[in-house]
Design a protein around this motif. Structure first.
Motif, mmCIF file in Angstrom:
data_model
loop_
_atom_site.group_PDB
_atom_site.id
_atom_site.type_symbol
_atom_site.label_atom_id
_atom_site.label_comp_id
_atom_site.label_asym_id
_atom_site.label_seq_id
_atom_site.Cartn_x
_atom_site.Cartn_y
_atom_site.Cartn_z
ATOM 1 N N ALA A 1 -0.769 0.621 5.970
ATOM 2 C CA ALA A 1 0.314 0.794 5.006
ATOM 3 C C ALA A 1 1.635 0.790 5.766
ATOM 4 N N TRP B 1 -2.439 0.979 -4.712
ATOM 5 C CA TRP B 1 -1.745 -0.309 -4.782
ATOM 6 C C TRP B 1 -1.917 -0.873 -6.183
ATOM 7 N N LEU C 1 -4.625 6.483 -0.963
ATOM 8 C CA LEU C 1 -4.072 5.131 -0.870
ATOM 9 C C LEU C 1 -4.091 4.489 -2.257
ATOM 10 N N LEU D 1 -10.565 4.079 5.207
ATOM 11 C CA LEU D 1 -11.010 4.114 3.821
ATOM 12 C C LEU D 1 -12.468 3.662 3.810
ATOM 13 N N VAL E 1 0.852 -1.195 0.000
ATOM 14 C CA VAL E 1 0.000 0.000 0.000
ATOM 15 C C VAL E 1 0.887 1.244 0.000
ATOM 16 N N ARG E 2 0.589 2.164 -0.927
ATOM 17 C CA ARG E 2 1.362 3.401 -1.053
ATOM 18 C C ARG E 2 0.505 4.606 -0.636
ATOM 19 N N LEU E 3 1.163 5.591 -0.014
ATOM 20 C CA LEU E 3 0.520 6.867 0.283
ATOM 21 C C LEU E 3 0.792 7.813 -0.883
#
Length: 323
Positions: free
Chosen positions: A291, A313, A311, A284, A257-259
């Motif tokens: 994350a 992915w 967020l 969410l 998971v990326r910010l």
């Protein structure tokens, strides 16, 4: 690939009255591998280990080692040895005599059994303490003596029931490295019961995840962690988000998971610094998503609870879970 020296459980079942402790397990433990039976308390992992050892009788099914049905054989005749969680050393016997005790019971004469004991003590780096009593040893040293005692009979399979649980965290990490080294040097199978995910991931060639008396999933440590098949495995192994997407249930590793500024809109609810990474939990919709962000990336653009984030992915990193 199965070999003649493998250990196989065939429809293995254990009941205690109306309680089903192990339910119709079928599994092959390949010869010469380090296997961890992983699961919560009461899942059946220790009962399975004790049945393999012969300390519990099987209600149904068979235990086959090296092509021989050992289901009803006494423990001493199975070709297995068990290292107990409590170590169970004799307080009045020296380290050497503790290790040699099982050979003494078999009638092996003193010189030969002490020679065999000394070989095992050298293997676990305890030769210099051979004359001491258990009360004069640290917990880690007692653990090594118990390990040498289990190995002195030259078993084909070594069974370990929560062997590291009594050790402090620093010593636990060191000793698990020694266990792996010994398994590789000896070339025999180790079957190790644990409820520690970190322990299983660090040690195992194969992880067998148990829940409610059955095997939920078995595979390499990387496969079980990277591609859990059920919601239970994903949650128990840790480091995963469970997500409902497009009418299906999926697992997504937290480190995937990326910010971002343009991802799915969410609100940060918790931030936890973990050294080389930062665990960021964000809301969410009605779900919470974890994350795991590399430390450098996080502090280049730090977040605090209440901040709005995006967020994102890769869709290909979602693993559909079995119902």
């Amino acid at each position: 690939m199965r070999t003649g020296k493998d250990l196989e459980l065939v429809h293995l079942t254990k009941r205690y009255g109306d309680t089903l402790a192990v339910k119709d397990i079928n599994h092959v433990f390949r010869n010469g591998t380090y296997v961890c039976l992983l699961g919560p308390s009461g899942c059946g992992k220790s009962t399975t280990l004790r049945m393999i050892a012969g300390h519990e009788s099987a209600t149904e099914g068979e235990i086959v080692l090296d092509g021989q049905d050992i289901t009803v054989l006494p423990p001493a005749k199975r070709g297995t040895a068990m290292m107990f969680q409590s170590y169970a050393l004799f307080p009045h016997l020296s380290v050497r005599d503790n290790v040699a005790f099982s050979l003494r019971m078999k009638g092996v004469e003193k010189i030969a059994r002490h020679r065999a004991a000394d070989e095992m003590l050298a293997l676990v780096d305890m030769t210099h303490l051979a004359e001491r009593l258990p009360a004069q040893l640290s917990g880690g040293q007692q653990q090594r003596v118990a390990l040498a005692r289990a190995l002195v009979t030259k078993p084909r399979v070594l069974l370990l029931d929560e062997p590291l649980s009594a050790l402090d965290p620093f010593l636990r990490i060191r000793v698990r490295g020694e266990l792996k080294r010994l398994q590789r040097e000896l070339g025999i199978s180790f079957i190790h019961v644990t409820h520690s995910q970190d322990e299983a991931l660090a040690l195992a060639d194969e992880i067998v995840v148990m829940n409610n008396a059955v095997i939920e999933q078995a595979g390499s440590a990387r496969d079980v962690f990277g591609a859990p098949k059920t919601e239970f495995v994903a949650r128990f192994i840790g480091g995963h988000n469970i997500m409902d997407l497009d009418g299906g249930r999926f697992a997504l590793r937290a480190d995937e998971v990326r910010l971002t500024d343009d991802g799915r809109p969410a609100t940060v609810s918790q931030v936890e610094y973990q050294g080389d990474r930062v665990a960021v939990t964000a809301k969410l919709g009605s779900a919470e998503v974890l994350a795991l962000v590399p430390e450098g990336a996080f502090f280049a653009d730090p977040k605090t609870p209440g901040d709005a984030v995006g967020l994102a992915w890769d869709e290909g990193r979602l693993y559909r879970l079995m119902a």
